[in-house]
Each structure stands twice: as C-alpha cells, then as structure tokens.
Design an enzyme around this catalytic site. Structure first.
Site, short mmCIF file in Angstrom:
data_model
loop_
_atom_site.label_atom_id
_atom_site.label_comp_id
_atom_site.label_asym_id
_atom_site.label_seq_id
_atom_site.Cartn_x
_atom_site.Cartn_y
_atom_site.Cartn_z
N ASP A 205 0.87 -1.18 0.00
CA ASP A 205 0.00 0.00 0.00
C ASP A 205 0.91 1.23 0.00
OD1 ASP A 205 -2.30 1.50 0.01
OD2 ASP A 205 -2.96 0.92 2.00
N ASP A 209 1.20 7.69 4.17
CA ASP A 209 -0.11 8.28 3.92
C ASP A 209 -0.50 9.17 5.10
OD1 ASP A 209 -0.16 6.89 1.59
OD2 ASP A 209 -1.79 5.53 2.14
N ARG A 261 1.66 9.30 -6.94
CA ARG A 261 1.34 9.80 -5.61
C ARG A 261 2.58 10.32 -4.89
NH1 ARG A 261 -3.07 5.45 -3.09
NH2 ARG A 261 -4.58 5.58 -4.78
#
Length: 956
Positions: A205, A209, A261
């Site tokens: 993942d 984040d 990202r």
C-alpha cells in the site's frame, strides 16, 4: 535501487555551492532536535517529539519485544527510542492471515515520541508504523521496507489488487516530522510478485499516507525508492472533514522510480519545495504514471522542484488530477524544472490563495538535485544519546517468579478471538467504528500475540460453517493458546436470515434444556436437527473443539444494545428475547444465560460483559450513549472510546478469574469524545458552548482530582453555571467519566487555537484540541425566516431582507398533525415518521432554506425549533447546516450528542451565539435528521416554529 551516482566532480560542485545554501546543522544531537522552522510542523507551537526525554526515558531497541516495551513504558512522558540494527516485526515467523499481520506487524507510536535509527544500518522490516489520534511524533534516520500484505484483495470494479498496511500512516494526528528515512519495496519489488487475474498481485500500500484531518506535518530529506502508490494526502473525495486540515510540507526529498502519488492530495494545503523526482515512463517495474496529483479541493504550492522523468514532455505528464478524483484541485508553481526546462503550461488551476506561513529557502533549481541526492535518505544521521529506559519488559506489567519457573507473563502466548462485528478489526475507512478486539493489544505486554478472527454479521452458527472462519481459526490453535468466544447479536436474526444465522438461546423446542437439544427436528427448519439452531450447542462445539486442540476457551457474553425504556436497557437490549417473533412458535430466550449454563456445565471461565456494559451504558443514559458518543453508527456497534472501555472490562474480568496473570499491563489514558472541538467563527464576547465526554481509567492514585487547563479564549465547566479557565474534577476507584462543557469566549478578532491539558497528580493525561475564530459583531437590519409547520403547511415567512422557500420533506413519511402547545398556544403541529431508520440517515430529513440579499450578506446568529417526540420516547435527531447546495461540508449544531425529546411536550431547542455568514445571493440550508432508536411503528418527530435569525445588510 537508486541509480544516480554522486561522482567526485558532483560532490566538489555541491561543496562549492555551500556558500549559496545551508546544509543541516547538527549542533544538537539528531535525537534531540525539534522539527525545523521551514515546514508546517514548526507551526502552532512546533514539533518537539521526544526531544525533552530524560535519561530514564531514552530507550535502545534492537528487536521487536524491546521496541514494543519501549513504546509501552514511560507513560505519556517524552521518550526517545533509538533503533539499533534492523528490527523484523515478524520475528522470522511468516504472517498467516491478515489479522495475524495486523497485530504482530503493528508499531503504534504514542505522543511525545522520537523514533530514530542510531546509524546507517538501522531499519524496520515486516512492520507498519501507525501514528493515529496522537501528536508530537518524530521519525528519523530509518530504512523502512514497505510491508507486504499477505492477503491482498481483488477489486472487481477497478480490476486491481488492493492491499492494507502503509509503511507509515498518519491519521487524525498533528505535529509530526518524518525526516531522513529511506522507503523502498526492495527486496519484494513488484517484479517478484505473482500475476493473478491478469494483474500483478500488488501487496504494497502507501509508503507514507496522511489523512483524517491531520495537521502540521513536515516530510523532509527522505528517499522514496521503487514503489507504486507512494503518498496519499486525504483518504477520499467524500472525506469533507479534511477541508481546512492536512497542512503538510514535503521538502528536500528524493522520489526515485516511484510510479505515482508523490504526493496525491485531496483537500490539503500542501507545500512542495526543493524535491527531486527521477523516473521513466517506460521503467520495467515501476513505470511513471504521474508525480503530483491534485484531487478534489487540493491546494498545492510548489517551489523549485526538479522533475527528471524520461518520457515526460509537458506539465500534465507529471502534475495532474488522477482519474479517481471527482474534481481537480489547484496547483501553483514557481521555479520548478521539467527535464531541464521550466515547468509550465499546467492544465490545472493555479488558483491557490493561501500563503506559506513559515520562512523557507527555495534552492536554486540547479542545486536541488545535487543537494537532495547527497542528503536525503536513512543512515545519513548518527545519534550518540544514551539512556536507561527499560526495554526488557513493560514497566507496568505485573510478574512473579520462582526458582523453578519463568516470571509470570514472560512466556510468549497467543490469544485468539472469535465473534462478530462488535469484536472485529475494522479498516481505517470505517472509522470512527471499532471492534473491542482492536483495543485489546494496549492492555497486554509484548509477549502476547492476538489473532482476531471475528467478522461482522456472523452468528455462532454462521461463523462455525463459513469457509475461512472457524475452520481457519481452529487450524491455527496451538497447545496452550487462549480463545475468547463472544457471539449473540446475529444469532437473533429471523425471517430469511434464520437458516444461515438464527439460533435459539437453548433450543428451538422452547425449552431451556440446551444440553438435551438434539435428536429432534428444528421447529423452523424441520429437515435439520434442532441442535443446528441452538446457541448453546454451538458454544458447546467451540469449547470442546478448542480443548481438543489443547486450547483454553474463555466465554464472554455479548455487549448490550442501546435499547432504552425509561432509562433502563430493555430485555431485547440485554439479549433476553421473551416475545415470540412473527412466524415462530417459541420465544428465542436468554442468550447470556445460555452461555452461563455452558460455562457452568463445562467449567469454562466466563466474563459477563452483558452485565458490565449494561451498567456502563445506563450510567451514560439514552442521549449521551447514543451514536457517536459510545455507539457508532447505530445502537449496536462501538466507537473508539466504547471499544476501549469494553476491552478493559474484558481484561478486568479475566484478571478477576486469575487468567493470564502477568500478561496484562496497566494503562493510563485519556479518551475524549469528540477528540477535538472547532467553533469556526464566533462573535467577540459571545461564543457558543460545546461539550466533550472524557473517560480515564487506571489512574494513580486511586482517588484524587483530574485537573484541566484551557488556553486563552476558552472557559470550562461541568454544570454550565460556574466557568473558569481551569477546572478540577474529582474521581475515585482510579477512573473518571464526566461531561465537560467548553465555552468559546473570544476577546479579539483573531484565531484561537490551543489544547485543553489534562493532568493528574502532576502527570500529563492527554489533550483535546480547540480551535475557533473571533470576529467582529456585524451591523445591519435584524432579519429572520420562520416556518410555522402547522396544519401540514410548509411555507415560510420572513422579516427583513432575506428570502425563503417551502420546507422540504425528503424520505420521511408525513404523519397526521397533533394538537400540541407551542410557546403558550395550542396548534396543530406537523409530525414526521421517525421509525424508518435506526440511526442518522443522510437521505431522510426536513430542510429549511433561507437566501441572503442579492447584495450584502446575512449573518446568522441563532437557529431554533420547537420539537417533541410523539407516540414514543426514543425519537432522536441531528440538526446540521451547510451553505452548499449539495449540502457538502455540513456543520452539526448538536455536536456528537443526538437530540432527545419529551414525549408529547414541545420544547424549544436554540443554538445561539452563532456567526454563520451567508454571502450575497447565497443560501443557507438547515436540515433536521430524525430517527428512532429501536424497531417500532407509529413514532414521530413533531416540529414547529423553525426560525433562522440574524443581521442582514444590503452592502450599500
């Protein structure tokens, strides 16, 4: 690997450029440094992490157990944890399932912590770092291998594999500094993974984040290398609570062969400067998709970043709105380069209006690459701090020893958990919902491994037969393992759900002879033996099969449902079903008592969680316990506070049974619901009152006073009559639960940000963040809009300069009017059925809209309504407002406590001291969302005299 070498000429060039730029200065040991001034982490008091740690709270950890003990010890005092070598969170034992990995791989950092690698070799593998609902955290100088999820899931909608476990996750936290770390997939890069369903079975993942309204975060001098989805800022397009938050700085980082990202932003105010990006659109493993993603409401400022992306020709190749976002954000750049040329022609809006609040130095673009490559990444720092922090055990765990045995609590053990949604582990997107099993790890020492197999919607019957549930759990049970069993909620299912889920407490023949419930047909499914729908019989199966594996079963009765009658939990709420369900012949019976019968018959330890939660929930009462204060999102499931309290009940119950002696640790914590308060705008001298419910437990001494201190501009009270900037609340038995009222009382036109600090006996318990803006009292014409809501009439009237429309009724059946007294006069009040939903439903509401003048504005100072529950006592409601036509970003006037009413008696509810500005020509929408807390018919919300009032001006 990063393939850009720093050659001798380049080094000389960089050193020669030192006259133009400043290299980091380490006069203070890196372990004791606060976050630098050139990032968001420096704002609002700055980020200190554990820099102030005393010698007793400086720890050195070289393995998982030492790291977890260091995290658990020292309470809330500042701590420094120095990592020596590489810590493998799996300890060489492969993770078996998602739940196993979720528990054993977790590294949860508390407030006031600095985690730092001691030298170039320090790092973490097979672990994920969780910074959640906390503050003041620093992570430096580590090489972190991105965790690989052992059970990726296939998303048939997007035809992709999705995984859990970010290397670092920052959630609902503030003041965080991530600095001088290396993040990489190596050695498990995507070319080593299997191909399934035509796609790489991605097990990684995010690398880092940041979401759920986190603030004041600086990410600096990190190397992000060989990864796909790198940095997510903002969880989703619908996470509107992130607006005004997610203040994040990325500076001096290297992003090498990262597909996307870097970062991908929603809602946040993100500043990027002096970062170096390198990659290729045709990279064989991590082909570049985009670098910076500006999704919905993103507000990105960029300065002097360098993009060297082979195959990228225009700005849109590196800066874009990812397809997954419903609307593009804004991106404003100055001084950046794309493959040697000016970064220009970006298709995104450059309408970023915020300005960087700190001083920073954009480096000459020609130096960005050299400087970043030389300085970014883990292993670039060296710390010499030493301390005496205990990492051999958790200092709060109890132990005993003898010459013939190891100390109690020192031998590794495993606790398995089987149950339903009240126990299970939830993903972050389900917050604030928790299962109490998620909270159990905080109460045990590092020698306990918890495997939570519980799953939502399962009964004792369905869990037993469903593939991947009991068969998988049973196969994993080893000799000496403990197994906690808790079912009941879904055993009560009826109708078409009965075949798969339903059971009777003892037996479907209506008797209470659970032991004899076999050898005859089930009353509803005669093709099956009646034991197949017996709660007692399934509990018996679990107990006997656990013992056959050498395991130790522990029974726990189910938590109550918040079904109230006259302030007391009903029979159905405590799982004692005495009424016969339609279509059935016998009442289902008393499930907790059936479990107690099993405990007695087979000598199984039992914790009566039903009785314990009944006492707790009744002490809160119907309104205070309702979603989201204890329950969320309904009358059955748990929020974080309630889940923690239930876990503590389970632990205290096991302690009382002398189970797992030595493995439990003492936990002192502050649990606040909500965790922060934001007033938005309020008039000088006239701020509104909000409330929080705070709970603490395991306090020392056992009785005393919890002291609260508010920042300037805020006052505290427990009774709303005596107010002060400080408050003392007495407690006994080492625990406290209390409602605290907080008044915002601004004295000047300015922003008021700060925290309520909670202490006991001089020791810090925690904080609750407060924020609000003081604004000047406006001038103009007193104005109102009024909806009488009598005789089924929906039209509104106004006085002053505003316009109204008819009240809207969406998704709510209209009932007959009722003759009720409103403000001294008896009128026929409109009523709306509240029993079509058991919790707040965004699709069922009454709406009242008022429009400001076409020039000027309307400043709302108060919103009020007369309301009652009609036909029953359990109608609840929320009142929210928004200035957006789609009702996005609503503000809930009643906070986290749903409104409750008097049956048949109209009472006025008023929210005053508001300062809601409705611009010229705009509309304010107020919605009332009613529901009923239990299954019923013929129950209504009666409502009359809805009024919105304030000051309007023409702007002339």
């Amino acid at each position: 690997m990063l393939n850009t070498r720093i050659t001798a000429p380049l080094r000389r060039a960089l050193l020669g450029a030192a006259l133009l730029v400043s290299l980091p200065a380490f006069a203070v040991d890196p372990a004791q440094q606060p976050a630098p001034a050139d990032g968001w982490a420096s704002q609002n008091g700055g980020t200190l992490g554990g820099s102030a740690a005393t010698t007793a709270n400086i720890y050195t950890a070289s393995n998982r157990a030492q790291l977890l003990n260091a995290l658990a010890n020292g309470g809330s005092a500042a701590k420094i944890i120095k990592i020596v070598g590489v810590i493998d969170m799996s300890e060489g034992q492969a993770f078996s399932i998602h739940a196993d990995q979720a528990v054993r791989a977790a590294i949860t950092l508390p407030a006031n912590t600095t985690l730092i690698g001691d030298a170039a070799s320090a790092g973490i593998v097979n672990g994920y770092i969780n910074i959640s609902n906390t503050s003041q955290v620093i992570i430096r100088n580590l090489k972190i291998v991105a965790p690989c999820d052992v059970t990726p899931t296939w998303d048939s909608t997007t035809s992709t594999w999705n995984s859990s476990f970010q290397a670092i996750q920052v959630s609902a936290s503030h003041h965080v500094w991530i600095d001088h770390n290396t993040f990489t997939d190596t050695p498990v890069t995507n070319d080593t993974l299997a191909i399934d369903s035509g796609k790489v079975k991605e097990c990684h993942d995010g690398a880092l984040d940041i979401k759920n309204a986190s603030d004041y975060v600086t990410v600096s001098y990190n190397l992000f290398n060989l990864h796909n989805k790198n940095n997510l800022i903002g969880a989703s397009d619908t996470a509107t609570g992130d607006e005004g938050h997610l203040t994040v700085t990325f500076s001096n980082n290297v992003f090498s062969n990262v597909s996307m990202r870097t970062p991908r932003v929603r809602y946040g105010q993100v500043h990027l400067f002096n970062n170096y990006y390198t990659g290729s659109k045709t990279h064989p493993v991590y082909p570049h998709s985009y670098s910076v993603g500006a999704g919905v409401a993103a507000k990105i400022l960029s300065n002097n970043n360098v993009f060297e992306i082979a195959g990228a020709a225009v700005c849109d190749d590196v800066i874009t709105n990812p397809n997954s976002s419903t609307a593009a954000g804004a991106f404003k750049d100055a001084g950046s380069l794309l493959n040697g040329g000016t970064l220009a022609g970006c298709l995104l809006s450059n309408g970023v209006t915020w300005t960087v609040p700190y001083i920073y130095t954009p480096r000459a673009a020609s130096l960005v690459k050299l400087y970043a490559l030389l300085n970014a990444g883990g292993g670039k720092l060296t710390t010499a701090v030493t301390g005496t922090g205990n990492t051999s055990s958790s200092s709060s765990s109890s132990s005993s020893s003898s010459s013939s045995s190891a100390p109690a609590g020192s031998t590794p053990i495993t606790i398995h958990m089987i149950g339903d949604s009240t126990m299970t582990t939830y993903t972050e997107d389900r917050r604030p919902q928790y299962g109490w099993g998620e909270k159990l790890p905080m109460f045990v020492n590092a020698n306990v491994t918890i495997k939570n197999w519980a799953a939502g919607g399962r009964s004792s019957r369905s869990f037993y037969y469903e593939a991947g549930k009991w068969n998988a759990a049973k196969a994993d049970i080893k000799n000496g393992d403990y197994v906690i069993i808790q079912f009941g909620h879904n055993d009560e299912k009826d109708g078409t759900d009965y075949p798969a889920y339903g059971t009777y407490a003892y037996c479907s023949d209506g008797t209470t002879n659970g032991e004899g419930c076999s050898g005859g047909a089930d009353s509803l499914e005669p093709a099956l033996d009646k034991s197949e729908h017996s709660y007692y019989q399934f509990l018996k199966r679990y107990v006997t099969e656990i013992r056959a594996k050498g395991g130790i079963p522990i029974l726990m009765t189910p938590i109550v449902r918040a079904y109230f009658a006259n302030g007391v939990i009903t029979g159905n709420g405590v799982h004692n079903l005495t009424s016969v369900i339609a279509g059935e012949t016998y009442a289902r019976g008393n499930y907790p008592e059936a479990m107690k019968a099993i405990a007695t018959q087979y000598n199984v330890p039992l914790v009566d969680v039903t009785t314990l939660t009944k006492a707790l929930v009744e002490s809160y009462g119907p309104a205070a316990s309702a979603s989201p204060n204890l329950y969320y999102p309904d009358s059955t499931h748990l929020n974080g506070l309630y889940a923690t309290l239930v876990a503590k009940m389970a632990v205290d119950g096991m302690k009382g049974l002398n189970i797992l002696n030595g493995y439990f640790v003492s936990v002192t914590s502050l649990l606040a619901s909500p965790a922060s308060l934001d007033w938005g705008d309020a008039y000088i001298g006239d701020g509104p009152v909000k409330s929080i419910t705070v709970s603490t437990f395991d306090l020392a001494p056992a009785s005393g006073t919890v002291n609260l201190a508010a920042p300037p501009g805020y006052l505290l009270s427990t009774d709303q009559s005596t107010w002060g900037q400080t408050l003392e609340i007495g407690y006994s038995n080492g625990a406290l639960t209390s409602k605290v009222y907080v008044k915002f009382a601004p004295t000047a036109v300015q922003t008021y940000n700060g925290t309520i600090n909670f202490t006991v006996a001089g020791a810090a318990l925690g904080t609750v963040a407060l924020s609000g803006n003081g604004i000047a009292v406006p001038s103009g014409l007193a104005t109102y809009a009024l909806w009488k809501m009598n005789g089924n009439v929906l039209s509104g009237t106004s006085g002053g300069l505003v316009g109204t429309t008819d009240a809207g009724v969406v998704g709510l059946p209209v009932g007959s009017t009722a003759s009720l007294a409103v403000n001294g006069a008896t009128v026929l009040v409109n009523r709306y059925n509240s029993t079509t939903n058991l919790a707040h439903d965004a699709g069922k509401y009454l709406q009242f809209a008022v429009s400001a003048p076409s020039t000027g504005s309307f400043t709302v100072s108060a919103i009020s309504a007369w309301m009652a529950t009609s036909g029953g006592s359990n109608t609840r409601a929320d009142i929210e407002y928004s200035t957006n036509a789609d009702f996005s970003s609503p503000v809930r006037l009643n906070g986290d406590t749903p409104l409750s009413f008097v049956n048949g008696t109209m009472v006025q509810t008023t929210y005053g001291s508001l300062a809601i500005t409705v611009p010229a020509g705009a509309t304010l929408y107020v919605r009332v969302f009613p529901w009923y807390t239990s299954v019923a018919t013929g129950k209504y919300l009666a409502i009359s005299d809805v009024k919105i009032e304030g000051i309007a001006s023409t702007g002339q």
